[in-house]
Design a protein around this motif. Structure first.
Motif, PDB file in Angstrom:
ATOM      1  N   ALA A   9       8.899  13.668   7.507  1.00  0.00           N
ATOM      2  CA  ALA A   9       7.446  13.645   7.686  1.00  0.00           C
ATOM      3  C   ALA A   9       6.882  12.266   7.366  1.00  0.00           C
ATOM      4  CB  ALA A   9       6.804  14.712   6.817  1.00  0.00           C
ATOM      5  N   LEU A 123     -10.440  18.902   3.731  1.00  0.00           N
ATOM      6  CA  LEU A 123      -9.130  18.360   4.087  1.00  0.00           C
ATOM      7  C   LEU A 123      -9.153  17.795   5.504  1.00  0.00           C
ATOM      8  CD1 LEU A 123      -6.602  20.965   2.634  1.00  0.00           C
ATOM      9  CD2 LEU A 123      -7.011  18.636   1.858  1.00  0.00           C
ATOM     10  N   ALA A 126     -10.887  14.514   5.595  1.00  0.00           N
ATOM     11  CA  ALA A 126     -10.058  13.454   5.015  1.00  0.00           C
ATOM     12  C   ALA A 126      -8.982  13.028   6.014  1.00  0.00           C
ATOM     13  CB  ALA A 126      -9.418  13.930   3.710  1.00  0.00           C
ATOM     14  N   LEU A 127      -8.377  14.012   6.657  1.00  0.00           N
ATOM     15  CA  LEU A 127      -7.332  13.725   7.643  1.00  0.00           C
ATOM     16  C   LEU A 127      -7.882  12.885   8.779  1.00  0.00           C
ATOM     17  CD1 LEU A 127      -4.402  14.287   8.217  1.00  0.00           C
ATOM     18  CD2 LEU A 127      -5.080  16.338   9.467  1.00  0.00           C
ATOM     19  N   ILE A 130      -8.486   9.359   7.690  1.00  0.00           N
ATOM     20  CA  ILE A 130      -7.247   8.588   7.583  1.00  0.00           C
ATOM     21  C   ILE A 130      -6.762   8.184   8.974  1.00  0.00           C
ATOM     22  CG2 ILE A 130      -4.803   8.740   6.947  1.00  0.00           C
ATOM     23  CD1 ILE A 130      -5.656  10.316   4.488  1.00  0.00           C
ATOM     24  N   ILE A 141      -2.256   4.136   2.288  1.00  0.00           N
ATOM     25  CA  ILE A 141      -2.836   5.321   1.665  1.00  0.00           C
ATOM     26  C   ILE A 141      -1.949   6.534   1.905  1.00  0.00           C
ATOM     27  CG2 ILE A 141      -4.342   6.082   3.552  1.00  0.00           C
ATOM     28  CD1 ILE A 141      -6.470   6.768   1.459  1.00  0.00           C
ATOM     29  N   ARG A 144       1.015   6.025  -0.640  1.00  0.00           N
ATOM     30  CA  ARG A 144       0.577   6.115  -2.046  1.00  0.00           C
ATOM     31  C   ARG A 144      -0.023   7.464  -2.383  1.00  0.00           C
ATOM     32  NH1 ARG A 144      -0.576   2.079  -5.532  1.00  0.00           N
ATOM     33  NH2 ARG A 144      -0.560   3.919  -6.849  1.00  0.00           N
ATOM     34  N   ASP A 145      -1.018   7.875  -1.609  1.00  0.00           N
ATOM     35  CA  ASP A 145      -1.817   9.035  -2.017  1.00  0.00           C
ATOM     36  C   ASP A 145      -1.397  10.346  -1.366  1.00  0.00           C
ATOM     37  OD1 ASP A 145      -4.981   7.171  -2.347  1.00  0.00           O
ATOM     38  OD2 ASP A 145      -3.232   7.374  -3.661  1.00  0.00           O
ATOM     39  N   VAL A 146      -0.849  10.302  -0.132  1.00  0.00           N
ATOM     40  CA  VAL A 146      -0.376  11.554   0.464  1.00  0.00           C
ATOM     41  C   VAL A 146       1.015  11.880  -0.080  1.00  0.00           C
ATOM     42  CG1 VAL A 146       0.207  12.779   2.592  1.00  0.00           C
ATOM     43  CG2 VAL A 146      -1.718  11.188   2.572  1.00  0.00           C
ATOM     44  N   TYR A 147       1.884  10.885  -0.071  1.00  0.00           N
ATOM     45  CA  TYR A 147       3.269  11.162  -0.464  1.00  0.00           C
ATOM     46  C   TYR A 147       3.603  10.738  -1.888  1.00  0.00           C
ATOM     47  CZ  TYR A 147       3.853  12.588   4.304  1.00  0.00           C
ATOM     48  OH  TYR A 147       3.722  13.248   5.480  1.00  0.00           O
ATOM     49  N   LEU A 169      -5.087  -0.396  -0.170  1.00  0.00           N
ATOM     50  CA  LEU A 169      -5.343   0.909  -0.762  1.00  0.00           C
ATOM     51  C   LEU A 169      -6.823   1.062  -1.073  1.00  0.00           C
ATOM     52  CD1 LEU A 169      -4.063   3.533  -1.863  1.00  0.00           C
ATOM     53  CD2 LEU A 169      -3.813   2.370  -4.064  1.00  0.00           C
ATOM     54  N   ARG A 173      -9.090   3.912   0.659  1.00  0.00           N
ATOM     55  CA  ARG A 173      -9.738   4.940  -0.166  1.00  0.00           C
ATOM     56  C   ARG A 173     -11.252   4.867  -0.023  1.00  0.00           C
ATOM     57  NH1 ARG A 173      -6.578   4.316  -5.938  1.00  0.00           N
ATOM     58  NH2 ARG A 173      -4.727   5.571  -5.455  1.00  0.00           N
TER      59      ARG A 173
ATOM     60  N   MET B  50     -14.399   9.027  -6.206  1.00  0.00           N
ATOM     61  CA  MET B  50     -13.162   8.359  -5.804  1.00  0.00           C
ATOM     62  C   MET B  50     -11.956   9.174  -6.269  1.00  0.00           C
ATOM     63  SD  MET B  50     -11.990   6.000  -4.037  1.00  0.00           S
ATOM     64  CE  MET B  50     -13.218   4.736  -3.757  1.00  0.00           C
ATOM     65  N   THR B  56      -8.068  14.913  -2.936  1.00  0.00           N
ATOM     66  CA  THR B  56      -8.137  15.556  -1.620  1.00  0.00           C
ATOM     67  C   THR B  56      -7.030  15.027  -0.714  1.00  0.00           C
ATOM     68  OG1 THR B  56     -10.525  15.791  -1.808  1.00  0.00           O
ATOM     69  CG2 THR B  56      -9.593  15.989   0.394  1.00  0.00           C
ATOM     70  N   VAL B  57      -6.894  13.711  -0.658  1.00  0.00           N
ATOM     71  CA  VAL B  57      -5.862  13.097   0.175  1.00  0.00           C
ATOM     72  C   VAL B  57      -4.482  13.572  -0.249  1.00  0.00           C
ATOM     73  CG1 VAL B  57      -4.781  10.902   0.820  1.00  0.00           C
ATOM     74  CG2 VAL B  57      -7.257  11.078   0.731  1.00  0.00           C
ATOM     75  N   GLY B  58      -4.310  13.753  -1.543  1.00  0.00           N
ATOM     76  CA  GLY B  58      -3.032  14.228  -2.068  1.00  0.00           C
ATOM     77  C   GLY B  58      -2.687  15.642  -1.624  1.00  0.00           C
ATOM     78  N   LEU B  60      -3.070  16.662   1.416  1.00  0.00           N
ATOM     79  CA  LEU B  60      -2.663  16.623   2.823  1.00  0.00           C
ATOM     80  C   LEU B  60      -1.153  16.534   2.914  1.00  0.00           C
ATOM     81  CD1 LEU B  60      -5.215  13.981   4.149  1.00  0.00           C
ATOM     82  CD2 LEU B  60      -5.198  16.401   4.708  1.00  0.00           C
ATOM     83  N   ARG B  61      -0.569  17.282   3.747  1.00  0.00           N
ATOM     84  CA  ARG B  61       0.882  17.164   3.931  1.00  0.00           C
ATOM     85  C   ARG B  61       1.169  17.283   5.419  1.00  0.00           C
ATOM     86  NH1 ARG B  61       1.329  15.188  -0.204  1.00  0.00           N
ATOM     87  NH2 ARG B  61       2.566  15.744  -2.021  1.00  0.00           N
ATOM     88  N   GLU B  62       2.126  16.494   5.871  1.00  0.00           N
ATOM     89  CA  GLU B  62       2.544  16.608   7.262  1.00  0.00           C
ATOM     90  C   GLU B  62       2.987  18.043   7.508  1.00  0.00           C
ATOM     91  OE1 GLU B  62       2.708  13.537   9.100  1.00  0.00           O
ATOM     92  OE2 GLU B  62       2.840  14.822  10.857  1.00  0.00           O
TER      93      GLU B  62
END
Lengths: 186, 83, 169
Positions: A9, A123, A126-127, A130, A141, A144-147, A169, A173, B50, B56-58, B60-62
């Motif tokens: 992913a 969500l 946010a998606l 991005i 981002i 760092r922040d998703v994974y 970043l 953000r 922030m 929120t971004v965290g 998200l997952r593929e």
């Protein structure tokens, strides 16, 4: 297959910032895996496996991306005027009393109903935000922040300085926050 | 920010938020940052926004690996193992 | 070393949100921390630092271990809350806020020319409390007479607090 699933992913996401289409991204990832498998016996363990796999991916993606005339403009960062994190009109002017102070405070999101802040719509926003980011910001981002990669891991994998990574970043953000703020204010 | 700065404006603070959260501000910058937050409710809410954005971004997952992609990868592995 | 520490209304540290064990009939238990300037460690005020850190509750704190004195705070590796300074209550907070507001207005209005825009900021800021008004007064002072005036105004605020709270210097 555990390793592949875990990294797949992320790798698609990263590859997609270098090439135009998702199909292209998947081909890049395939090529990268070939590179990984071929190079596995030469892997000396000086970096983590994850970092090493990512470097191969990035190299593969850059080659493909260059061919597709699209590359990640990391160099465009250094010392530029940059984009402000928050639109300047949100702050009082240099000649006003209380220069640089908010003209209107941001909202207190903690007083928002929890199911709104944590909900699906947030969500999605946010998606979307991005997806709209410039490639380099989206890349950083995402890692760092998703994974949840550390700053060092991202810098090593992408071969960028800590400072550059942090600027990207910061901007990413800031844009996502702005998008969420606009969404909540509506 | 010069060494003679006694205080930060909100416009400066919002540019320092990422560094603050990363722990890369100098000790003096950190002190000025926190002094500002002590009197500025707006910037406290900005920092919290922030943090909520990052959280929120965290989340998200593929999505799951698409079936076709997984099949292709498996095929790649099988072919590689044979060669 | 005896110093002072502001906490939020819920007894948590303002920035780290650490829940301090509160004194109850006697000093609270010792809390240990690693000292890395402004990264970690127990932060506290000397009397001269108080105006910069005003918040809901004020405690006397005993510091021990590695103690580092910085320009606007003290950082230590060990600390325990000794007693709450009850004199720092809603009434005194409002009194301090009013004092700072009056100073701010007086400074703005007696400047030549008067700083009307700054004066206009004062009353609307009052609901936000003592920390903001303290800053506004010092900032107006600075606007008129430079950074040494900012420091001097903060010094006046520290004196006012030290006196009214009956703190030892």
């Amino acid at each position: 297959m555990g390793v592949v699933e875990r990294y797949h992913a992320t790798m698609i996401a990263v590859a997609h910032t270098y090439v135009r289409t998702r199909a292209s991204a998947e081909e890049v990832v395939q090529d990268a895996w070939l590179g990984v498998l071929n190079g596995l016996d030469r892997f000396e363990g000086r970096s983590s496996l994850k970092t090493w796999i990512m470097r191969i991916l990035v190299k593969t993606a850059l080659t493909r991306g260059a061919r597709e005339a699209r590359s990640v403009p990391f160099s465009s960062l250094a010392g530029d005027g940059g984009e402000p994190a928050v639109s300047p009109e949100r702050f009082r002017g240099a000649n006003d009393a209380f220069p640089g102070h908010w003209t209107r405070y941001p909202r207190d999101w903690q007083s928002m109903p929890e199911d709104v802040l944590l909900g699906h719509e947030t969500l999605d926003q946010a998606l979307e935000a991005i997806d709209r980011l410039p490639e380099a910001q989206r890349l950083v981002i995402t890692l760092r922040d998703v994974y949840g990669w550390t700053a060092d891991e991202v810098c090593t994998a992408l071969d960028v300085s800590n400072g550059n990574q942090r600027v990207l970043l910061h901007r990413a953000r800031s844009r996502v926050r702005t998008a969420l703020e606009r969404h909540f204010d509506d | 920010m010069t060494e003679f700065s006694k205080h930060l404006g909100c416009q400066e603070v919002v540019e320092l938020v990422t560094d603050y959260l990363e722990g890369t501000l100098t000790p003096d910058e950190t002190t000025l940052f926190e002094q500002h937050l002590n009197f500025c409710g707006g910037c406290v809410w900005y920092l919290e926004q922030m943090q909520a954005t990052i959280a929120t971004v965290g989340r998200l997952r593929e999505e799951d690996i698409p079936v076709e992609a997984r099949e292709r990868l498996l095929a790649t592995f099988r072919n590689w193992k044979r060669s | 070393m005896i110093a002072y520490k502001f906490l939020r209304r819920d007894g948590a540290s303002v920035f780290t949100h650490f829940r301090w064990p509160l004194p109850n009939g006697g000093p609270g238990p010792w809390v240990e921390a690693q000292v890395a300037p402004c990264r970690s460690g127990i932060h506290a005020c000397r009397p001269s630092d108080l105006p910069l850190w005003v918040n809901d509750l004020l405690y006397e704190i005993e510091l021990d271990g590695d103690i580092a004195e910085e320009p606007t705070k003290v950082v230590a590796s060990r600390g325990r809350l000794f007693r709450r300074i009850d004199a720092w209550d809603d009434e005194l907070r409002a009194s301090y806020t009013r004092m700072c507001a009056d100073r701010a207005l007086k400074l703005a209005q007696s400047a030549s020319p008067p700083l009307a825009d700054w004066a206009a900021v004062v009353e609307p800021s009052i609901p936000e409390g003592p920390a903001l008004l303290g800053f506004v007064a010092a900032r107006i002072s600075e606007e008129i007479s430079g950074t040494s005036a900012y420091d001097a105004e903060r010094g006046r605020q520290a004196d006012w607090l030290t006196q009214r709270l009956k703190l030892s210097r």
